[in-house]
Design a protein around this motif. Structure first.
Motif, PDB file in Angstrom:
ATOM      1  N   ILE A   1       0.840  -1.204   0.000  1.00  0.00           N
ATOM      2  CA  ILE A   1       0.000   0.000   0.000  1.00  0.00           C
ATOM      3  C   ILE A   1       0.873   1.251   0.000  1.00  0.00           C
ATOM      4  O   ILE A   1       0.628   2.195  -0.761  1.00  0.00           O
ATOM      5  N   GLY A   2       1.891   1.273   0.861  1.00  0.00           N
ATOM      6  CA  GLY A   2       2.767   2.440   0.934  1.00  0.00           C
ATOM      7  C   GLY A   2       3.471   2.722  -0.377  1.00  0.00           C
ATOM      8  O   GLY A   2       3.546   3.869  -0.821  1.00  0.00           O
ATOM      9  N   CYS A   3       3.973   1.677  -1.020  1.00  0.00           N
ATOM     10  CA  CYS A   3       4.660   1.848  -2.305  1.00  0.00           C
ATOM     11  C   CYS A   3       3.687   2.247  -3.406  1.00  0.00           C
ATOM     12  O   CYS A   3       4.004   3.087  -4.255  1.00  0.00           O
ATOM     13  N   PHE A   4       2.502   1.662  -3.383  1.00  0.00           N
ATOM     14  CA  PHE A   4       1.477   1.991  -4.365  1.00  0.00           C
ATOM     15  C   PHE A   4       1.088   3.464  -4.254  1.00  0.00           C
ATOM     16  O   PHE A   4       1.075   4.203  -5.249  1.00  0.00           O
ATOM     17  N   VAL A   5       0.823   3.914  -3.040  1.00  0.00           N
ATOM     18  CA  VAL A   5       0.450   5.313  -2.822  1.00  0.00           C
ATOM     19  C   VAL A   5       1.631   6.244  -3.135  1.00  0.00           C
ATOM     20  O   VAL A   5       1.438   7.323  -3.702  1.00  0.00           O
ATOM     21  N   MET A   6       2.866   5.818  -2.801  1.00  0.00           N
ATOM     22  CA  MET A   6       4.048   6.616  -3.132  1.00  0.00           C
ATOM     23  C   MET A   6       4.133   6.822  -4.646  1.00  0.00           C
ATOM     24  O   MET A   6       4.415   7.926  -5.120  1.00  0.00           O
ATOM     25  N   GLY A   7       3.877   5.762  -5.407  1.00  0.00           N
ATOM     26  CA  GLY A   7       3.895   5.875  -6.864  1.00  0.00           C
ATOM     27  C   GLY A   7       2.828   6.822  -7.372  1.00  0.00           C
ATOM     28  O   GLY A   7       3.089   7.669  -8.236  1.00  0.00           O
ATOM     29  N   ILE A   8       1.633   6.699  -6.835  1.00  0.00           N
ATOM     30  CA  ILE A   8       0.532   7.575  -7.251  1.00  0.00           C
ATOM     31  C   ILE A   8       0.862   9.033  -6.947  1.00  0.00           C
ATOM     32  O   ILE A   8       0.754   9.908  -7.810  1.00  0.00           O
ATOM     33  N   LEU A   9       1.262   9.299  -5.700  1.00  0.00           N
ATOM     34  CA  LEU A   9       1.532  10.682  -5.308  1.00  0.00           C
ATOM     35  C   LEU A   9       2.720  11.281  -6.056  1.00  0.00           C
ATOM     36  O   LEU A   9       2.687  12.452  -6.440  1.00  0.00           O
ATOM     37  N   THR A  10       3.753  10.491  -6.257  1.00  0.00           N
ATOM     38  CA  THR A  10       4.923  10.982  -6.977  1.00  0.00           C
ATOM     39  C   THR A  10       4.538  11.401  -8.389  1.00  0.00           C
ATOM     40  O   THR A  10       4.919  12.474  -8.861  1.00  0.00           O
ATOM     41  N   GLU A  11       3.771  10.564  -9.051  1.00  0.00           N
ATOM     42  CA  GLU A  11       3.345  10.881 -10.419  1.00  0.00           C
ATOM     43  C   GLU A  11       2.401  12.074 -10.442  1.00  0.00           C
ATOM     44  O   GLU A  11       2.530  12.963 -11.289  1.00  0.00           O
ATOM     45  N   LEU A  12       1.450  12.100  -9.517  1.00  0.00           N
ATOM     46  CA  LEU A  12       0.516  13.226  -9.462  1.00  0.00           C
ATOM     47  C   LEU A  12       1.232  14.538  -9.178  1.00  0.00           C
ATOM     48  O   LEU A  12       0.941  15.565  -9.808  1.00  0.00           O
ATOM     49  N   MET A  13       2.178  14.499  -8.246  1.00  0.00           N
ATOM     50  CA  MET A  13       2.910  15.729  -7.908  1.00  0.00           C
ATOM     51  C   MET A  13       3.782  16.186  -9.069  1.00  0.00           C
ATOM     52  O   MET A  13       3.928  17.383  -9.292  1.00  0.00           O
ATOM     53  N   ALA A  14       4.342  15.246  -9.804  1.00  0.00           N
ATOM     54  CA  ALA A  14       5.144  15.610 -10.979  1.00  0.00           C
ATOM     55  C   ALA A  14       4.250  16.170 -12.075  1.00  0.00           C
ATOM     56  O   ALA A  14       4.615  17.128 -12.759  1.00  0.00           O
ATOM     57  N   PHE A  15       3.069  15.604 -12.225  1.00  0.00           N
ATOM     58  CA  PHE A  15       2.146  16.034 -13.265  1.00  0.00           C
ATOM     59  C   PHE A  15       1.550  17.401 -12.950  1.00  0.00           C
ATOM     60  O   PHE A  15       1.506  18.280 -13.796  1.00  0.00           O
ATOM     61  N   VAL A  16       1.100  17.557 -11.711  1.00  0.00           N
ATOM     62  CA  VAL A  16       0.482  18.818 -11.296  1.00  0.00           C
ATOM     63  C   VAL A  16       1.538  19.907 -11.189  1.00  0.00           C
ATOM     64  O   VAL A  16       1.349  21.016 -11.668  1.00  0.00           O
ATOM     65  N   GLY A  17       2.644  19.588 -10.549  1.00  0.00           N
ATOM     66  CA  GLY A  17       3.762  20.521 -10.460  1.00  0.00           C
ATOM     67  C   GLY A  17       3.578  21.686  -9.510  1.00  0.00           C
ATOM     68  O   GLY A  17       4.533  22.375  -9.190  1.00  0.00           O
TER      69      GLY A  17
END
Length: 128
Positions: free
Chosen positions: A43-59
């Motif tokens: 769960i932690g790694c899954f959420v880390m992946g989601i947030l990392t991508e979202l934060m990179a996308f949103v910026g």
């Protein structure tokens, strides 16, 4: 910089409390494996992946929020997510060999450190 430390500390406390809360709802073992830790790490790694991508996308996510969510909340929930983030960065950077070495070194050294800690402490306690 103090605010970054506070963000990590508060996020870490929340993440750790959520981990302990969630563990109470996960079966203790599955096929002999300690299921709660596997589930928490996934769960932690899954959420880390989601947030990392979202934060990179949103910026536009603040640095303080990044510290709170990634290092704090998910770091407190599971430090394995930080390991996954480093691994992902190496893969994304085209450093497959370094990424695989990082995985091997992290797993081997972490397990070795754990066993050295157990055995060393046991030996010291027997001397007392």
């Amino acid at each position: 910089m103090l605010l970054h430390y506070l963000a990590v500390g508060i996020g870490g406390a929340v993440g750790a409390m959520f981990r302990v809360f969630l563990i109470n709802f996960i079966p203790i073992t599955f096929l002999g494996l300690p299921l709660p830790i596997i589930v928490i790490n996934f769960i932690g790694c899954f959420v880390m992946g989601i947030l990392t991508e979202l934060m990179a996308f949103v910026g536009s996510v603040s640095e303080l929020m990044r510290y709170f969510c990634l290092s704090g909340l998910l770091g407190g929930f599971t430090t394995f997510s930080a390991f996954a983030l480093d691994f992902g960065g190496l893969i994304e950077g085209g450093q497959l060999g370094t990424a695989l070495l990082y995985v091997a070194a992290t797993v081997v050294l972490s397990l070795a450190g754990f066993m050295i800690g157990i055995k060393g402490t046991g030996a010291i306690l027997q001397l007392l």
